[in-house]
Design a protein around this motif. Structure first.
Motif, PDB file in Angstrom:
ATOM      1  N   SER A 191       0.809  -1.224   0.000  1.00 16.76           N
ATOM      2  CA  SER A 191       0.000   0.000   0.000  1.00 16.76           C
ATOM      3  C   SER A 191       0.840   1.271   0.000  1.00 16.76           C
ATOM      4  CB  SER A 191      -0.916   0.006   1.234  1.00 16.76           C
ATOM      5  OG  SER A 191      -0.149  -0.121   2.421  1.00 16.76           O
ATOM      6  N   GLY A 192       2.140   1.131   0.261  1.00 16.59           N
ATOM      7  CA  GLY A 192       2.987   2.325   0.355  1.00 16.59           C
ATOM      8  C   GLY A 192       3.361   2.926  -0.967  1.00 16.59           C
ATOM      9  N   ASP A 193       3.368   2.104  -2.035  1.00 15.19           N
ATOM     10  CA  ASP A 193       3.612   2.591  -3.400  1.00 15.19           C
ATOM     11  C   ASP A 193       4.869   3.435  -3.504  1.00 15.19           C
ATOM     12  OD1 ASP A 193       2.944   2.729  -6.103  1.00 15.19           O
ATOM     13  OD2 ASP A 193       1.849   4.615  -5.853  1.00 15.19           O
ATOM     14  N   GLY A 194       5.915   3.046  -2.778  1.00 16.23           N
ATOM     15  CA  GLY A 194       7.205   3.729  -2.888  1.00 16.23           C
ATOM     16  C   GLY A 194       7.291   5.063  -2.187  1.00 16.23           C
ATOM     17  N   THR A 195       6.274   5.450  -1.437  1.00 13.74           N
ATOM     18  CA  THR A 195       6.273   6.743  -0.740  1.00 13.74           C
ATOM     19  C   THR A 195       7.422   6.802   0.258  1.00 13.74           C
ATOM     20  OG1 THR A 195       3.871   6.909  -0.938  1.00 13.74           O
ATOM     21  CG2 THR A 195       4.943   8.286   0.734  1.00 13.74           C
ATOM     22  N   SER A 196       8.179   7.878   0.222  1.00 12.90           N
ATOM     23  CA  SER A 196       9.311   8.045   1.136  1.00 12.90           C
ATOM     24  C   SER A 196       8.839   8.649   2.448  1.00 12.90           C
ATOM     25  CB  SER A 196      10.379   8.950   0.514  1.00 12.90           C
ATOM     26  OG  SER A 196      10.946   8.337  -0.616  1.00 12.90           O
ATOM     27  N   VAL A 197       9.216   8.029   3.551  1.00 15.35           N
ATOM     28  CA  VAL A 197       8.885   8.536   4.881  1.00 15.35           C
ATOM     29  C   VAL A 197      10.120   8.445   5.762  1.00 15.35           C
ATOM     30  CG1 VAL A 197       6.410   8.013   4.803  1.00 15.35           C
ATOM     31  CG2 VAL A 197       8.010   6.264   5.577  1.00 15.35           C
ATOM     32  N   VAL A 198      10.239   9.392   6.685  1.00 13.81           N
ATOM     33  CA  VAL A 198      11.353   9.395   7.632  1.00 13.81           C
ATOM     34  C   VAL A 198      10.792   9.116   9.021  1.00 13.81           C
ATOM     35  CG1 VAL A 198      13.238  10.716   8.647  1.00 13.81           C
ATOM     36  CG2 VAL A 198      12.637  11.047   6.232  1.00 13.81           C
ATOM     37  N   ILE A 199      11.361   8.108   9.664  1.00 10.10           N
ATOM     38  CA  ILE A 199      10.960   7.739  11.016  1.00 10.10           C
ATOM     39  C   ILE A 199      11.970   8.364  11.970  1.00 10.10           C
ATOM     40  CG2 ILE A 199      10.283   5.856  12.534  1.00 10.10           C
ATOM     41  CD1 ILE A 199       8.902   5.897   9.736  1.00 10.10           C
ATOM     42  N   GLY A 200      11.484   9.177  12.891  1.00  9.64           N
ATOM     43  CA  GLY A 200      12.375   9.820  13.845  1.00  9.64           C
ATOM     44  C   GLY A 200      12.589   8.967  15.080  1.00  9.64           C
ATOM     45  N   ALA A 201      13.752   9.134  15.687  1.00  6.33           N
ATOM     46  CA  ALA A 201      14.068   8.446  16.939  1.00  6.33           C
ATOM     47  C   ALA A 201      14.749   9.423  17.874  1.00  6.33           C
ATOM     48  CB  ALA A 201      14.968   7.235  16.689  1.00  6.33           C
ATOM     49  N   ALA A 202      14.428   9.317  19.158  1.00  2.00           N
ATOM     50  CA  ALA A 202      15.168  10.077  20.160  1.00  2.00           C
ATOM     51  C   ALA A 202      16.522   9.413  20.360  1.00  2.00           C
ATOM     52  CB  ALA A 202      14.377  10.120  21.465  1.00  2.00           C
ATOM     53  N   ASN A 203      17.389  10.060  21.148  1.00  4.95           N
ATOM     54  CA  ASN A 203      18.770   9.568  21.229  1.00  4.95           C
ATOM     55  C   ASN A 203      18.971   8.601  22.393  1.00  4.95           C
ATOM     56  OD1 ASN A 203      18.335  11.597  23.076  1.00  4.95           O
ATOM     57  ND2 ASN A 203      20.332  12.573  22.801  1.00  4.95           N
ATOM     58  N   PHE A 204      18.170   7.519  22.410  1.00  3.90           N
ATOM     59  CA  PHE A 204      18.430   6.391  23.304  1.00  3.90           C
ATOM     60  C   PHE A 204      17.993   5.123  22.577  1.00  3.90           C
ATOM     61  CE2 PHE A 204      14.301   8.127  24.458  1.00  3.90           C
ATOM     62  CZ  PHE A 204      13.475   7.014  24.576  1.00  3.90           C
ATOM     63  N   SER A 205      18.558   4.009  22.997  1.00  2.00           N
ATOM     64  CA  SER A 205      18.463   2.788  22.191  1.00  2.00           C
ATOM     65  C   SER A 205      17.039   2.273  22.036  1.00  2.00           C
ATOM     66  CB  SER A 205      19.358   1.695  22.775  1.00  2.00           C
ATOM     67  OG  SER A 205      18.966   1.359  24.091  1.00  2.00           O
ATOM     68  N   GLU A 206      16.221   2.359  23.069  1.00  2.00           N
ATOM     69  CA  GLU A 206      14.853   1.865  22.945  1.00  2.00           C
ATOM     70  C   GLU A 206      14.108   2.595  21.838  1.00  2.00           C
ATOM     71  OE1 GLU A 206      12.328   0.891  26.461  1.00  2.00           O
ATOM     72  OE2 GLU A 206      11.164   2.603  25.735  1.00  2.00           O
ATOM     73  N   SER A 207      14.246   3.904  21.795  1.00  2.00           N
ATOM     74  CA  SER A 207      13.576   4.684  20.760  1.00  2.00           C
ATOM     75  C   SER A 207      14.063   4.283  19.375  1.00  2.00           C
ATOM     76  CB  SER A 207      13.817   6.179  20.993  1.00  2.00           C
ATOM     77  OG  SER A 207      13.122   6.960  20.048  1.00  2.00           O
ATOM     78  N   SER A 208      15.361   4.068  19.247  1.00  2.00           N
ATOM     79  CA  SER A 208      15.915   3.653  17.965  1.00  2.00           C
ATOM     80  C   SER A 208      15.374   2.296  17.535  1.00  2.00           C
ATOM     81  CB  SER A 208      17.445   3.610  18.050  1.00  2.00           C
ATOM     82  OG  SER A 208      17.996   3.196  16.829  1.00  2.00           O
ATOM     83  N   THR A 209      15.278   1.363  18.459  1.00  2.00           N
ATOM     84  CA  THR A 209      14.760   0.038  18.126  1.00  2.00           C
ATOM     85  C   THR A 209      13.305   0.113  17.700  1.00  2.00           C
ATOM     86  OG1 THR A 209      16.288  -1.009  19.684  1.00  2.00           O
ATOM     87  CG2 THR A 209      14.383  -2.300  18.994  1.00  2.00           C
ATOM     88  N   LEU A 210      12.496   0.877  18.434  1.00  2.00           N
ATOM     89  CA  LEU A 210      11.089   1.023  18.064  1.00  2.00           C
ATOM     90  C   LEU A 210      10.941   1.701  16.704  1.00  2.00           C
ATOM     91  CD1 LEU A 210       9.732   2.117  21.553  1.00  2.00           C
ATOM     92  CD2 LEU A 210       9.226  -0.047  20.397  1.00  2.00           C
ATOM     93  N   ALA A 211      11.762   2.720  16.460  1.00  2.00           N
ATOM     94  CA  ALA A 211      11.724   3.405  15.160  1.00  2.00           C
ATOM     95  C   ALA A 211      12.070   2.435  14.033  1.00  2.00           C
ATOM     96  CB  ALA A 211      12.678   4.591  15.162  1.00  2.00           C
ATOM     97  N   ASN A 212      13.050   1.590  14.267  1.00  2.00           N
ATOM     98  CA  ASN A 212      13.422   0.600  13.251  1.00  2.00           C
ATOM     99  C   ASN A 212      12.327  -0.436  13.030  1.00  2.00           C
ATOM    100  OD1 ASN A 212      16.360   0.607  12.027  1.00  2.00           O
ATOM    101  ND2 ASN A 212      16.521   1.490  14.087  1.00  2.00           N
ATOM    102  N   ILE A 213      11.595  -0.786  14.081  1.00  2.00           N
ATOM    103  CA  ILE A 213      10.464  -1.697  13.907  1.00  2.00           C
ATOM    104  C   ILE A 213       9.386  -1.041  13.044  1.00  2.00           C
ATOM    105  CG2 ILE A 213       8.552  -2.846  15.100  1.00  2.00           C
ATOM    106  CD1 ILE A 213      10.490  -3.323  17.440  1.00  2.00           C
ATOM    107  N   TYR A 214       9.071   0.222  13.355  1.00  2.00           N
ATOM    108  CA  TYR A 214       8.102   0.938  12.522  1.00  2.00           C
ATOM    109  C   TYR A 214       8.558   0.961  11.061  1.00  2.00           C
ATOM    110  CZ  TYR A 214       5.916   2.942  16.780  1.00  2.00           C
ATOM    111  OH  TYR A 214       5.272   3.138  17.979  1.00  2.00           O
ATOM    112  N   ALA A 215       9.830   1.279  10.864  1.00  2.00           N
ATOM    113  CA  ALA A 215      10.350   1.373   9.495  1.00  2.00           C
ATOM    114  C   ALA A 215      10.274   0.032   8.779  1.00  2.00           C
ATOM    115  CB  ALA A 215      11.793   1.878   9.525  1.00  2.00           C
ATOM    116  N   GLU A 216      10.606  -1.038   9.482  1.00  2.00           N
ATOM    117  CA  GLU A 216      10.602  -2.369   8.874  1.00  2.00           C
ATOM    118  C   GLU A 216       9.194  -2.761   8.438  1.00  2.00           C
ATOM    119  OE1 GLU A 216      12.821  -5.545   7.463  1.00  2.00           O
ATOM    120  OE2 GLU A 216      13.501  -3.691   8.409  1.00  2.00           O
ATOM    121  N   VAL A 217       8.201  -2.460   9.273  1.00  2.00           N
ATOM    122  CA  VAL A 217       6.819  -2.775   8.908  1.00  2.00           C
ATOM    123  C   VAL A 217       6.373  -1.930   7.714  1.00  2.00           C
ATOM    124  CG1 VAL A 217       4.418  -2.600   9.700  1.00  2.00           C
ATOM    125  CG2 VAL A 217       6.165  -3.578  11.200  1.00  2.00           C
ATOM    126  N   LEU A 218       6.714  -0.648   7.714  1.00  2.00           N
ATOM    127  CA  LEU A 218       6.328   0.201   6.586  1.00  2.00           C
ATOM    128  C   LEU A 218       7.018  -0.227   5.299  1.00  2.00           C
ATOM    129  CD1 LEU A 218       6.276   3.714   8.316  1.00  2.00           C
ATOM    130  CD2 LEU A 218       4.324   2.271   7.694  1.00  2.00           C
TER     131      LEU A 218
END
Length: 333
Positions: free
Chosen positions: A133-160
């Motif tokens: 459904s994304g049809d190549g749309t570019s999106v930027v997932i932001g993360a705060a500067n601690f590891s949990e936030s980075s991991t969650l952001a990467n999970i969001y990105a992986e699903v998208l």
């Protein structure tokens, strides 16, 4: 989880929800609580019991605010991409506190990368999208500067990405920096925490002296958050069951010896008092020592201040009976 984490967003509800790690995680407040009521419990004093494993005692009277992980999304991006929020909600459906502890352990203790851990989580939980459904749309997932936030952001990105979006993760830093980028649509989504975000937006929209809107009830907290987010050009997805907030831990050996699993049971079993480990400001913070005293009637015979990262180890070594930790700390796994 690294001690530099969302401890950025930790203590003061009305004042500094971004520094909560000191004596509270997201959603914790500052100030001084009312005097402690006399306890009616009949238990004796409880000495520390050393042990390797820490267990968090249930906050059964909801002293802490509901800092459940929740996706915060740019309203303009969500409107342009109707499938984005529902995809993020699948992550919330799959995530609980036990799972968040495991993710943090994998990164902070086992030293795997956030990207690697995120890919494994998406695969293990079957979160890959079935439609492009994304049809190549570019999106930027932001993360705060601690590891949990980075991991969650990467999970969001992986699903998208699995849905056909071109998703990039970008570490931005503190909330004051990434929220404007989220509001403008420069960022599509940032993993957030319900109570902390609610109070941050509350004081931003209604002033620093605004009456707090977050509570220990996650549904009520999200209901208060949604109109505040809307006013700032944001939408929030579904709150997960995963919480990253203040928690109080004892050793497994202590819990077994006294038969306690909740803070109420601790107050009954240890009415004669026990010792507490926490950050230096804990005795003055209503989500730390005063809150435990007022809400649960706990009696403390001594308090020792530690750097946040050392509190758990102090409890393990038997230097204090109970200590302030974060509920999603990887060392609890």
């Amino acid at each position: 989880m690294s001690p530099n984490r969302k401890r950025l967003a930790v203590l003061s509800v009305a004042a500094t929800l971004l520094t909560l790690a000191a004596c509270g995680d997201p959603g914790s407040g500052g100030g001084v609580a009312d005097p402690t009521p006399a306890s009616s419990a009949t238990g004796g004093a409880c000495e520390p019991v050393a042990g390797e494993k820490l267990v968090v005692l249930e906050d059964d009277k909801t002293l802490q605010n509901a800092d459940n992980v929740i996706p915060a999304v740019s309203a303009s991006v969500a409107e342009a991409n109707p499938t984005l929020v529902p995809l993020l909600d699948t992550v919330s459906d799959a995530l609980d506190t036990e799972g968040l502890i495991a993710l943090n352990k994998a990164v902070d203790i086992d030293r795997r990368t956030s990207s690697e851990v995120a890919k494994a989580f998406v695969a293990d939980e079957g979160l890959a999208a079935t439609e492009q459904s994304g049809d190549g749309t570019s999106v930027v997932i932001g993360a705060a500067n601690f590891s949990e936030s980075s991991t969650l952001a990467n999970i969001y990105a992986e699903v998208l990405r699995s849905a056909g979006y071109s998703a990039e993760v970008r570490e931005i830093g503190a909330r004051e920096t990434y929220l404007p980028a989220l509001e403008s649509g420069e960022l599509a989504v940032v993993p957030e925490y319900a109570a902390t975000l609610a109070e941050f937006l509350n004081t931003t929209v209604n002033g620093p002296d605004a009456e707090p809107v977050a509570s220990g009830d996650v549904d009520a907290t999200v209901a208060a958050l949604e109109p505040l987010a809307d006013e700032r050009g944001l939408v929030v997805g579904k709150a997960s069951a995963a919480q990253d907030q203040n928690a109080f831990a004892v050793t497994q050996e202590f819990a077994d010896e006294h038969g306690v699993t909740t803070l109420s049971e601790l107050a009954e079993a240890c009415a004669g008092g026990l010792t507490l480990a926490g950050p230096a400001e804990c005795p003055e913070r209503p989500f730390c020592q005063p809150g435990l005293e007022k809400t649960y009637g706990l009696v403390f015979t001594g308090f020792t201040a530690y750097d946040f990262a050392l509190i758990g180890e102090a409890v393990r070594k038997g230097e204090a009976a109970i200590g302030l930790v974060l509920s999603s700390d990887g060392s609890l796994g």
